[in-house]
Design a protein around this motif. Structure first.
Motif, PDB file in Angstrom:
ATOM      1  N   UNK A 123     -13.498  54.777  -3.101  1.00  0.00           N
ATOM      2  CA  UNK A 123     -14.669  54.145  -2.494  1.00  0.00           C
ATOM      3  C   UNK A 123     -15.083  52.814  -3.112  1.00  0.00           C
ATOM      4  N   UNK A 124     -14.286  52.245  -3.996  1.00  0.00           N
ATOM      5  CA  UNK A 124     -14.558  50.913  -4.527  1.00  0.00           C
ATOM      6  C   UNK A 124     -13.527  49.944  -3.974  1.00  0.00           C
ATOM      7  N   UNK A 125     -13.951  48.776  -3.513  1.00  0.00           N
ATOM      8  CA  UNK A 125     -12.987  47.821  -2.958  1.00  0.00           C
ATOM      9  C   UNK A 125     -11.912  47.442  -3.977  1.00  0.00           C
ATOM     10  N   UNK A 126     -10.713  47.231  -3.472  1.00  0.00           N
ATOM     11  CA  UNK A 126      -9.628  46.746  -4.318  1.00  0.00           C
ATOM     12  C   UNK A 126      -9.740  45.225  -4.399  1.00  0.00           C
ATOM     13  N   UNK A 129      -6.425  40.104  -6.046  1.00  0.00           N
ATOM     14  CA  UNK A 129      -5.192  40.064  -6.845  1.00  0.00           C
ATOM     15  C   UNK A 129      -4.327  41.300  -6.583  1.00  0.00           C
ATOM     16  N   UNK A 130      -4.958  42.446  -6.371  1.00  0.00           N
ATOM     17  CA  UNK A 130      -4.190  43.652  -6.070  1.00  0.00           C
ATOM     18  C   UNK A 130      -3.510  43.557  -4.711  1.00  0.00           C
ATOM     19  N   UNK A 131      -4.228  43.071  -3.718  1.00  0.00           N
ATOM     20  CA  UNK A 131      -3.613  42.925  -2.392  1.00  0.00           C
ATOM     21  C   UNK A 131      -2.460  41.926  -2.438  1.00  0.00           C
ATOM     22  N   UNK A 132      -2.626  40.838  -3.178  1.00  0.00           N
ATOM     23  CA  UNK A 132      -1.558  39.845  -3.283  1.00  0.00           C
ATOM     24  C   UNK A 132      -0.328  40.452  -3.956  1.00  0.00           C
ATOM     25  N   UNK A 133      -0.537  41.162  -5.058  1.00  0.00           N
ATOM     26  CA  UNK A 133       0.584  41.780  -5.772  1.00  0.00           C
ATOM     27  C   UNK A 133       1.228  42.873  -4.924  1.00  0.00           C
ATOM     28  N   UNK A 134       0.408  43.674  -4.252  1.00  0.00           N
ATOM     29  CA  UNK A 134       0.931  44.747  -3.408  1.00  0.00           C
ATOM     30  C   UNK A 134       1.776  44.180  -2.267  1.00  0.00           C
ATOM     31  N   UNK A 135       1.322  43.104  -1.660  1.00  0.00           N
ATOM     32  CA  UNK A 135       2.075  42.483  -0.571  1.00  0.00           C
ATOM     33  C   UNK A 135       3.404  41.945  -1.086  1.00  0.00           C
ATOM     34  N   UNK A 136       3.376  41.223  -2.190  1.00  0.00           N
ATOM     35  CA  UNK A 136       4.608  40.660  -2.748  1.00  0.00           C
ATOM     36  C   UNK A 136       5.587  41.770  -3.143  1.00  0.00           C
ATOM     37  N   UNK A 137       5.082  42.810  -3.769  1.00  0.00           N
ATOM     38  CA  UNK A 137       5.928  43.932  -4.185  1.00  0.00           C
ATOM     39  C   UNK A 137       6.523  44.625  -2.961  1.00  0.00           C
ATOM     40  N   UNK A 138       5.693  44.879  -1.965  1.00  0.00           N
ATOM     41  CA  UNK A 138       6.158  45.558  -0.757  1.00  0.00           C
ATOM     42  C   UNK A 138       7.241  44.750  -0.049  1.00  0.00           C
ATOM     43  N   UNK A 139       7.021  43.465   0.099  1.00  0.00           N
ATOM     44  CA  UNK A 139       8.015  42.621   0.776  1.00  0.00           C
ATOM     45  C   UNK A 139       9.337  42.613   0.018  1.00  0.00           C
ATOM     46  N   UNK A 140       9.271  42.581  -1.282  1.00  0.00           N
ATOM     47  CA  UNK A 140      10.502  42.626  -2.084  1.00  0.00           C
ATOM     48  C   UNK A 140      11.207  43.970  -1.892  1.00  0.00           C
ATOM     49  N   UNK A 151       5.886  50.935   9.527  1.00  0.00           N
ATOM     50  CA  UNK A 151       5.446  52.264   9.964  1.00  0.00           C
ATOM     51  C   UNK A 151       5.729  53.337   8.916  1.00  0.00           C
ATOM     52  N   UNK A 152       6.633  53.040   8.007  1.00  0.00           N
ATOM     53  CA  UNK A 152       7.002  54.009   6.968  1.00  0.00           C
ATOM     54  C   UNK A 152       6.307  53.691   5.642  1.00  0.00           C
ATOM     55  N   UNK A 153       5.159  53.018   5.725  1.00  0.00           N
ATOM     56  CA  UNK A 153       4.271  52.813   4.583  1.00  0.00           C
ATOM     57  C   UNK A 153       3.041  53.663   4.858  1.00  0.00           C
ATOM     58  N   UNK A 154       2.795  54.638   3.987  1.00  0.00           N
ATOM     59  CA  UNK A 154       1.753  55.623   4.226  1.00  0.00           C
ATOM     60  C   UNK A 154       0.864  55.774   2.991  1.00  0.00           C
ATOM     61  N   UNK A 155      -0.345  56.238   3.218  1.00  0.00           N
ATOM     62  CA  UNK A 155      -1.210  56.605   2.109  1.00  0.00           C
ATOM     63  C   UNK A 155      -0.886  58.004   1.641  1.00  0.00           C
ATOM     64  N   UNK A 170     -11.801  52.744   1.048  1.00  0.00           N
ATOM     65  CA  UNK A 170     -11.995  51.373   0.567  1.00  0.00           C
ATOM     66  C   UNK A 170     -10.720  50.537   0.675  1.00  0.00           C
ATOM     67  N   UNK A 171      -9.586  51.200   0.907  1.00  0.00           N
ATOM     68  CA  UNK A 171      -8.335  50.440   1.046  1.00  0.00           C
ATOM     69  C   UNK A 171      -8.284  49.822   2.432  1.00  0.00           C
ATOM     70  N   UNK A 172      -8.037  48.518   2.501  1.00  0.00           N
ATOM     71  CA  UNK A 172      -8.049  47.762   3.746  1.00  0.00           C
ATOM     72  C   UNK A 172      -6.629  47.689   4.331  1.00  0.00           C
ATOM     73  N   UNK A 173      -6.311  48.701   5.126  1.00  0.00           N
ATOM     74  CA  UNK A 173      -4.986  48.765   5.745  1.00  0.00           C
ATOM     75  C   UNK A 173      -4.752  47.572   6.674  1.00  0.00           C
ATOM     76  N   UNK A 174      -5.768  47.138   7.387  1.00  0.00           N
ATOM     77  CA  UNK A 174      -5.623  46.013   8.315  1.00  0.00           C
ATOM     78  C   UNK A 174      -5.241  44.743   7.551  1.00  0.00           C
ATOM     79  N   UNK A 175      -5.928  44.487   6.462  1.00  0.00           N
ATOM     80  CA  UNK A 175      -5.626  43.306   5.641  1.00  0.00           C
ATOM     81  C   UNK A 175      -4.199  43.372   5.097  1.00  0.00           C
ATOM     82  N   UNK A 176      -3.831  44.527   4.563  1.00  0.00           N
ATOM     83  CA  UNK A 176      -2.507  44.719   3.971  1.00  0.00           C
ATOM     84  C   UNK A 176      -1.411  44.530   5.015  1.00  0.00           C
ATOM     85  N   UNK A 177      -1.551  45.165   6.161  1.00  0.00           N
ATOM     86  CA  UNK A 177      -0.514  45.063   7.207  1.00  0.00           C
ATOM     87  C   UNK A 177      -0.432  43.637   7.767  1.00  0.00           C
ATOM     88  N   UNK A 178      -1.559  42.948   7.876  1.00  0.00           N
ATOM     89  CA  UNK A 178      -1.552  41.551   8.332  1.00  0.00           C
ATOM     90  C   UNK A 178      -0.823  40.664   7.331  1.00  0.00           C
TER      91      UNK A 178
END
Length: 186
Positions: A123-126, A129-140, A151-155, A170-178
């Motif tokens: 319930x606390x926003x991430x 910097x976490x979203x940036x690192x998560x996106x870079x890590x995921x793309x790699x 579609x195969x990225x799940x909570x 508190x995790x912003x799936x829309x932001x992450x997927x965009x």
């Protein structure tokens, strides 16, 4: 940050090897699971997650630790509040992050998944910097393991409903997927 596909370890991130892993039964990597963790709960930058994943947590330091000290768990990665990435287990090995789980009718998601822990709570926003690192890590990861489609990225809550709630509302799936969609076009 770059993955060495031969070893399954990333260059340019902190390595903190965990003993809590074993061999994948099939070698398949086709699912990415997003989690959150903080130790003690809602306290950040304590170093306790690293100790927990290495079975070195001192149970006398906090009452919460007594209830989890017997657990032997890990994830492949932790992304801290400042965006720092730590790797605990080679991507080629099975980390113990998902527990009892089910995805698309298949049990035991640890067998075919990678786990990323975000330092945080449901319930606390991430952080940005976490979203940036998560996106870079995921793309790699997607660049190396093509079966990990968006579609195969799940909570954790998606593969263990009723048992787990993370990464939480508190995790912003829309932001992450965009961000992933923008990165795919680059």
């Amino acid at each position: 940050m770059q993955l060495d596909p031969a070893s399954g370890w990333f260059e340019g991130v902190r390595h903190c090897p965990s003993p809590n892993f074993n061999a994948r039964p099939t070698g398949e990597i086709s699912l990415l699971v997003i989690h959150n963790i903080s130790l003690p709960p809602a306290q950040f930058a304590t170093g306790k997650v690293q100790e927990f994943f290495q079975n070195r947590l001192d149970v006398t330091e906090h009452p919460y630790f007594e209830g989890i000290a017997h657990l032997r768990v890990s994830a492949h990665f932790l992304i801290e509040r400042d965006g720092g990435v730590t790797q605990f287990v080679s991507c080629l090995e099975r980390a113990w992050h998902a527990g009892v789980s089910l995805f698309e009718g298949r049990e035991g998601c640890n067998d075919f998944s990678l786990g990323i822990e975000l330092e945080g709570t449901d319930d606390l926003p991430f952080t940005d910097a976490q979203y940036q690192a998560l996106t870079a890590l995921t793309l790699e990861l997607q660049g190396t393991f093509a079966a990990i489609s968006t579609e195969r990225i799940q909570g954790h809550s998606d593969i263990a409903p009723g048992r787990k709630t993370d990464p939480g509302p508190a995790f912003d799936w829309t932001r992450y997927r965009a961000a992933l969609a923008q990165g795919e076009g680059q």
